[in-house]
Design a protein around this motif. Structure first.
Motif, PDB file in Angstrom:
ATOM      1  N   LYS A   1       0.851  -1.239   0.014  1.00  0.00           N
ATOM      2  CA  LYS A   1      -0.143   0.319  -0.002  1.00  0.00           C
ATOM      3  C   LYS A   1       0.981   1.173  -0.139  1.00  0.00           C
ATOM      4  O   LYS A   1       0.463   2.280  -0.731  1.00  0.00           O
ATOM      5  N   TYR A   2       1.851   1.413   0.716  1.00  0.00           N
ATOM      6  CA  TYR A   2       2.529   2.510   0.873  1.00  0.00           C
ATOM      7  C   TYR A   2       4.117   2.549   0.295  1.00  0.00           C
ATOM      8  O   TYR A   2       4.949   3.175   0.215  1.00  0.00           O
ATOM      9  N   ARG A   3       3.830   1.548  -0.876  1.00  0.00           N
ATOM     10  CA  ARG A   3       5.076   1.558  -1.795  1.00  0.00           C
ATOM     11  C   ARG A   3       6.583   1.380  -1.128  1.00  0.00           C
ATOM     12  O   ARG A   3       7.468   2.307  -1.300  1.00  0.00           O
ATOM     13  N   VAL A   4       6.689   0.666  -0.015  1.00  0.00           N
ATOM     14  CA  VAL A   4       7.805   0.626   0.797  1.00  0.00           C
ATOM     15  C   VAL A   4       9.000   0.235   0.119  1.00  0.00           C
ATOM     16  O   VAL A   4       8.760  -0.806  -0.709  1.00  0.00           O
ATOM     17  N   THR A   5      10.041   0.960   0.291  1.00  0.00           N
ATOM     18  CA  THR A   5      11.311   0.351  -0.829  1.00  0.00           C
ATOM     19  C   THR A   5      12.196  -0.281   0.454  1.00  0.00           C
ATOM     20  O   THR A   5      13.290  -0.974   0.007  1.00  0.00           O
ATOM     21  N   ASN A   6      12.198   0.178   1.717  1.00  0.00           N
ATOM     22  CA  ASN A   6      13.167  -0.229   2.473  1.00  0.00           C
ATOM     23  C   ASN A   6      12.761  -0.346   3.858  1.00  0.00           C
ATOM     24  O   ASN A   6      11.726   0.019   4.396  1.00  0.00           O
ATOM     25  N   THR A   7      13.192  -1.501   4.421  1.00  0.00           N
ATOM     26  CA  THR A   7      12.425  -2.265   5.865  1.00  0.00           C
ATOM     27  C   THR A   7      13.442  -2.650   6.613  1.00  0.00           C
ATOM     28  O   THR A   7      14.807  -3.168   6.479  1.00  0.00           O
ATOM     29  N   PHE A   8      13.149  -2.875   7.875  1.00  0.00           N
ATOM     30  CA  PHE A   8      13.854  -3.566   9.018  1.00  0.00           C
ATOM     31  C   PHE A   8      12.986  -4.623   9.469  1.00  0.00           C
ATOM     32  O   PHE A   8      11.936  -4.035  10.039  1.00  0.00           O
ATOM     33  N   LEU A   9      13.164  -5.759   9.254  1.00  0.00           N
ATOM     34  CA  LEU A   9      12.339  -6.823  10.035  1.00  0.00           C
ATOM     35  C   LEU A   9      13.068  -7.985  10.878  1.00  0.00           C
ATOM     36  O   LEU A   9      14.219  -8.433  10.444  1.00  0.00           O
ATOM     37  N   PHE A  10      12.714  -8.281  12.039  1.00  0.00           N
ATOM     38  CA  PHE A  10      13.212  -9.252  12.886  1.00  0.00           C
ATOM     39  C   PHE A  10      13.044 -10.502  12.387  1.00  0.00           C
ATOM     40  O   PHE A  10      12.127 -10.710  11.544  1.00  0.00           O
ATOM     41  N   PRO A  11      14.031 -11.477  12.378  1.00  0.00           N
ATOM     42  CA  PRO A  11      14.068 -12.842  11.900  1.00  0.00           C
ATOM     43  C   PRO A  11      12.837 -13.523  12.358  1.00  0.00           C
ATOM     44  O   PRO A  11      12.029 -14.256  11.518  1.00  0.00           O
ATOM     45  N   THR A  12      12.154 -13.108  13.527  1.00  0.00           N
ATOM     46  CA  THR A  12      11.000 -13.922  13.962  1.00  0.00           C
ATOM     47  C   THR A  12       9.777 -13.409  13.089  1.00  0.00           C
ATOM     48  O   THR A  12       8.999 -14.100  12.422  1.00  0.00           O
ATOM     49  N   ALA A  13       9.823 -12.145  12.799  1.00  0.00           N
ATOM     50  CA  ALA A  13       8.841 -11.710  11.746  1.00  0.00           C
ATOM     51  C   ALA A  13       8.957 -12.255  10.290  1.00  0.00           C
ATOM     52  O   ALA A  13       8.006 -12.578   9.644  1.00  0.00           O
ATOM     53  N   LEU A  14      10.121 -12.273   9.836  1.00  0.00           N
ATOM     54  CA  LEU A  14      10.317 -12.997   8.426  1.00  0.00           C
ATOM     55  C   LEU A  14       9.905 -14.467   8.443  1.00  0.00           C
ATOM     56  O   LEU A  14       9.535 -15.016   7.423  1.00  0.00           O
ATOM     57  N   LYS A  15      10.199 -15.062   9.616  1.00  0.00           N
ATOM     58  CA  LYS A  15       9.811 -16.406   9.647  1.00  0.00           C
ATOM     59  C   LYS A  15       8.313 -16.864   9.414  1.00  0.00           C
ATOM     60  O   LYS A  15       8.076 -17.639   8.737  1.00  0.00           O
ATOM     61  N   GLN A  16       7.555 -15.751  10.164  1.00  0.00           N
ATOM     62  CA  GLN A  16       6.152 -15.769   9.973  1.00  0.00           C
ATOM     63  C   GLN A  16       5.569 -15.398   8.670  1.00  0.00           C
ATOM     64  O   GLN A  16       4.758 -16.097   8.309  1.00  0.00           O
ATOM     65  N   MET A  17       6.347 -14.377   7.970  1.00  0.00           N
ATOM     66  CA  MET A  17       5.932 -13.862   6.934  1.00  0.00           C
ATOM     67  C   MET A  17       6.245 -15.135   5.606  1.00  0.00           C
ATOM     68  O   MET A  17       5.536 -15.523   4.934  1.00  0.00           O
ATOM     69  N   MET A  18       7.349 -16.059   5.824  1.00  0.00           N
ATOM     70  CA  MET A  18       7.771 -17.110   5.099  1.00  0.00           C
ATOM     71  C   MET A  18       6.795 -18.213   5.191  1.00  0.00           C
ATOM     72  O   MET A  18       6.389 -18.890   4.247  1.00  0.00           O
ATOM     73  N   LYS A  19       6.424 -18.491   6.386  1.00  0.00           N
ATOM     74  CA  LYS A  19       5.494 -19.607   6.690  1.00  0.00           C
ATOM     75  C   LYS A  19       3.939 -19.385   6.234  1.00  0.00           C
ATOM     76  O   LYS A  19       3.444 -20.167   5.564  1.00  0.00           O
ATOM     77  N   THR A  20       3.635 -18.006   6.305  1.00  0.00           N
ATOM     78  CA  THR A  20       2.340 -17.613   5.751  1.00  0.00           C
ATOM     79  C   THR A  20       2.083 -17.370   4.311  1.00  0.00           C
ATOM     80  O   THR A  20       1.210 -17.638   3.756  1.00  0.00           O
ATOM     81  N   CYS A  21       2.973 -17.160   3.984  1.00  0.00           N
ATOM     82  CA  CYS A  21       3.102 -16.607   2.410  1.00  0.00           C
ATOM     83  C   CYS A  21       4.360 -16.976   1.687  1.00  0.00           C
ATOM     84  O   CYS A  21       5.138 -16.045   1.484  1.00  0.00           O
ATOM     85  N   PRO A  22       4.435 -18.326   1.315  1.00  0.00           N
ATOM     86  CA  PRO A  22       5.773 -18.622   0.775  1.00  0.00           C
ATOM     87  C   PRO A  22       6.002 -17.903  -0.790  1.00  0.00           C
ATOM     88  O   PRO A  22       7.280 -17.780  -0.931  1.00  0.00           O
ATOM     89  N   GLN A  23       5.198 -17.489  -1.445  1.00  0.00           N
ATOM     90  CA  GLN A  23       5.256 -16.758  -2.506  1.00  0.00           C
ATOM     91  C   GLN A  23       4.488 -15.349  -2.777  1.00  0.00           C
ATOM     92  O   GLN A  23       3.604 -15.366  -3.428  1.00  0.00           O
ATOM     93  N   PRO A  24       5.362 -14.677  -1.944  1.00  0.00           N
ATOM     94  CA  PRO A  24       4.374 -13.064  -1.649  1.00  0.00           C
ATOM     95  C   PRO A  24       4.219 -12.386  -2.941  1.00  0.00           C
ATOM     96  O   PRO A  24       3.159 -11.673  -3.247  1.00  0.00           O
ATOM     97  N   ARG A  25       5.332 -12.344  -3.944  1.00  0.00           N
ATOM     98  CA  ARG A  25       4.819 -11.603  -5.336  1.00  0.00           C
ATOM     99  C   ARG A  25       3.968 -12.240  -6.241  1.00  0.00           C
ATOM    100  O   ARG A  25       3.563 -11.614  -7.003  1.00  0.00           O
TER     101      ARG A  25
END
Length: 560
Positions: free
Chosen positions: A284-308
Motif C-alpha cells: 500500500k505505501y510502496r515501501v522500498t526499505n525495511t527492517f524486519l526481525f528474523p521472527t517476523a520474516l519467519k512468520q511471513m515465510m510460513k504464511t505466504c511462501p510466494q508473496p510476489r
C-alpha cells in the motif's frame, strides 16, 4: 558507487570503503535539528504516514512535525521541564511519538521512550530510577500508569494524547486541549554532540534493567551502518517501514531517526504485527526499505511462501537483526522477495557496528557480516585479548576507529550505575556479551550469548546453529535450544519447538526432527529431547528469551 553495484552485484568494495572512512562529528549537534528543523521549510516533504487498526490514516509533513514539536516544547517548559531533565513517553507508532521525541531533544532534555508492553512494575521501576520529571502517554497504558503514579515522586507532569473519559482523580493535561494553544515557535537549545539525549533501559539477562544513556552523537555513529544495510539509503523514492517498536533501539535508531535524518518518509503502523498486514503495508505505501526481525520474516515465510504472486512489492533493501537469520530464511528472502537481506548486529550501548551491504560486499548466509566503516571490532577473550582467526571470542568494539579517532557510536554510561559501566569495558574495548567466530575475510559468525553457550558431554554447544537447522524443516515455525541438566553428560541438548499450522506435534515428529538434525549437523548437536509449545517466550524487541526456558529446565531438574 551505485553504478558499480548495479554493474556487478557481487563486487567487493569493502576494504576501500572501510579504510577510507573518516568520522565528521561537529562539536555542536542536536538530533532534533537534523531530523526535523532543517526539513521544515518544505511543506510538501512528508515525514510520517500513519495508519491504525481501525483503518484511520493521517499524514504528517516535516513543517507540521516541527511546529507541533515546538508547541509541545513550550508546554513542557511551562511545566518546569529544563535542560537535562528526563522526560518519559509511552506511545505506539503514531505521529505524536515522533513529535514528542523531537520536542524533548530540542529542549536539551533527555528523552526516555518506554514500551507499551511494560506492565506496572516495569514502568514504575524505570520512572523511579530515572527520576523522570514528566511523562507523555496515550489511553492504551493509562490503567498501568494510574496504578503506579502516586509512587513516582519525581514525576510532576502527565500529558495524555487521548484525554477523553479519563480518571479525574489523576490529573493529566490533554494533548488536544493544551498543545494546539501553545506558540508554534521554539528556540533550539544549543547542545554539544556529546550531551545526553536518549535514555533506554536494557532488559539484560540478570539483575535490574540498566539505563543506557546515549549522546546526540550516537545517531552519527549509527549512520554508516544504516546507509550500508539499506543499500545506500536514501534514494529518490525511498519509503521506510519497520514493525520495530519506536521505544527500542531497533525502532528508534534503526528506523525512525535515520529516516528522518535524511528527510524521507516513514510509515507508522499502530497495531499488532501479522504477516498478512506486513505484506499489505509494504504494498500500500510502496515501501522500498525495511527492517524486519528474523521472527517476523519467519512468520511471513510460513504464511505466504510466494508473496510476489499476491502482492506488488517495491522493496529494494531489507535489514534484519535481533536474532540470527539463518540460511533458510536468507534464501527465502532472495527467492521469494527478490532481496538479499543485510543482516546486522548491534546493541543499545553501541549500535549498528557489524553487518552486510550486499551491493558493496557479498552477504554470506549465516554471517552477521563485517565491521561497518568507522567501527574497530575484534573478538576478545576473558582477559580482553584478541583471539585468533577461527576461534570463538566475545564481540567487542574499540573506543577509537582504525585512524585513532573517537568512535561516536558509544553510549555515555549506565544511568546511576558506574560499576556496571566499568564492567562493560576491558581497557578501550567495550564488551557485548555475545560470542562469534571471525573467518579469514573478516566476516563474523554469531555463536550466541556468552551465557547461552553450554557444554554437553564435553562438546561446546551454540544454540543458534541448531535452531537454524531446525527451521529448515517445513514443520518448524520457530525453535529455541537450551541445555537440560544431565548427571552423565552435564547437559542434554533440548529444543523447544513451535510447529507450523499445517503440522501437528507428535512423537513421530520428534523422531523426524531428531533425524533431520543428525543428518545435517554433528552427532552431538541433535536435540535429545524436544518439547512443543504454542509460542516461545519473547522479549518486547522480538528476541527469543532462552534464559526463561533455561531456568525452567534447571527448576525441573531440582524436582525430578
Amino acid at each position: 558507487m551505485q553504478k558499480a553495484a548495479k554493474k556487478n552485484q557481487y563486487c567487493d568494495d569493502y576494504t576501500q570503503l572501510y579504510q577510507e572512512f573518516n568520522w565528521l562529528v561537529p562539536e555542536r549537534f542536536n538530533i532534533a535539528e537534523v531530523c526535523a528543523r532543517r526539513w521544515a521549510a518544505n511543506p510538501d516533504q512528508i515525514a510520517i504516514r500513519h495508519e491504525d487498526e481501525a483503518g484511520f490514516t493521517r499524514t504528517l509533513s516535516y513543517p507540521e512535525l516541527q511546529s507541533q514539536a515546538n508547541q509541545l516544547s513550550n508546554l513542557l517548559s511551562l511545566q518546569g521541564i529544563q535542560r537535562g531533565d528526563v522526560v518519559a513517553y509511552v506511545l505506539p507508532q503514531r505521529p505524536e511519538a515522533a513529535i514528542t521525541l523531537i520536542a524533548i531533544l530540542q529542549m536539551g532534555a533527555i528523552a526516555m521512550p518506554l514500551s507499551q508492553l511494560f506492565g506496572p512494575d516495569a514502568l514504575e521501576y524505570r520512572l523511579q530510577h530515572s527520576q523522570a520529571r514528566a511523562i507523555i502517554i496515550d489511553r492504551s497504558v493509562w490503567d498501568q500508569f494510574a496504578g503506579i503514579a502516586a509512587h513516582c515522586q519525581d514525576l510532576k507532569t502527565c500529558i495524555c494524547v487521548d484525554h477523553e473519559d479519563l480518571d479525574e482523580d489523576l490529573p493529566a493535561l490533554g494533548w488536544t486541549h493544551y498543545v494546539p494553544e501553545m506558540p508554534q515557535e521554539f528556540a533550539l537549545t544549543d547542545t554539544c554532540s556529546s550531551d545526553p539525549a536518549i535514555l533506554i533501559y536494557t532488559s539484560g539477562t540478570t539483575g535490574d534493567p540498566k539505563g543506557a544513556l546515549l549522546p546526540h552523537s550516537a545517531l552519527i555513529g549509527n549512520l554508516p551502518g544504516f546507509v550500508a544495510s539499506q543499500n545506500w539509503f536514501p534514494q529518490q523514492r525511498d519509503v521506510f517501514w519497520s514493525p520495530a517498536d519506536w521505544a527500542w533501539t531497533g525502532g528508534l535508531m534503526d528506523a525512525l531517526l535515520p529516516t528522518l535524518y535524511f528527510g524521507k518518509t516513514i510509515v507508522a503502523w499502530q497495531g499488532r504485527f501479522s504477516a498478512k498486514k506486513a505484506f499489505q503495508l509494504l504494498e500500500k505505501y510502496r515501501v522500498t526499505n525495511t527492517f524486519l526481525f528474523p521472527t517476523a520474516l519467519k512468520q511471513m515465510m510460513k504464511t505466504c511462501p510466494q508473496p510476489r504472486s499476491q502482492y506488488r512489492l517495491r522493496l529494494r533493501a531489507l535489514m534484519c537483526a535481533g536474532e540470527p537469520l539463518g540460511e533458510t530464511v536468507f534464501h527465502w528472502c532472495q527467492q521469494a522477495l527478490g532481496i538479499t537481506p543485510n543482516e546486522m548486529y548491534g546493541q543499545t550501548e553501541m549500535n549498528y557496528i557489524v553487518g552486510n551491504s550486499h551491493q558493496h560486499w557479498p552477504a554470506r548466509p549465516g554471517s552477521i557480516g563485517r565491521p561497518y566503516p568507522g567501527h574497530r571490532v575484534a573478538l576478545i577473550d576473558d582477559d580482553g585479548q584478541p583471539v585468533a582467526t577461527g576461534f570463538p571470542g566475545e564481540i567487542a568494539v574499540h573506543r577509537r576507529d582504525i585512524h585513532g579517532e573517537p568512535d561516536p557510536v558509544f553510549f555515555l554510561g549506565y544511568w546511576k550505575n558506574e560499576a556496571a559501566t566499568r564492567h562493560k569495558y576491558s581497557g578501550e574495548w567495550c564488551r557485548t556479551g555475545d560470542l562469534a567466530v571471525m573467518d579469514e575475510d573478516g566476516y563474523l559468525w554469531y555463536q550466541g550469548r556468552s551465557d547461552d553457550m553450554f557444554k554437553s558431554a564435553g562438546y561446546r554447544i551454540g544454540p543458534a546453529e541448531i535452531e537454524n537447522c531446525l527451521l529448515k524443516h517445513p514443520a518448524v515455525a520457530n525453535a529455541a535450544v537450551v541445555p537440560k541438566p544431565d548427571k552423565e553428560r552435564g547437559n542434554l541438548v533440548k529444543a523447544y519447538i513451535v510447529v507450523t499450522p499445517t503440522h501437528r506435534a507428535s512423537n513421530a515428529l520428534v523422531s523426524e526432527l531428531q533425524a533431520f538434525v543428525k543428518k545435517l549437523l554433528a552427532p552431538y548437536e541433535y536435540p535429545k529431547e524436544i518439547e512443543f509449545l504454542d509460542a516461545l517466550p519473547m522479549t518486547t524487541t522480538g528476541k527469543v528469551q532462552r534464559r526463561i526456558l533455561r531456568l525452567q529446565e534447571i527448576e525441573r531438574a531440582k524436582t525430578s
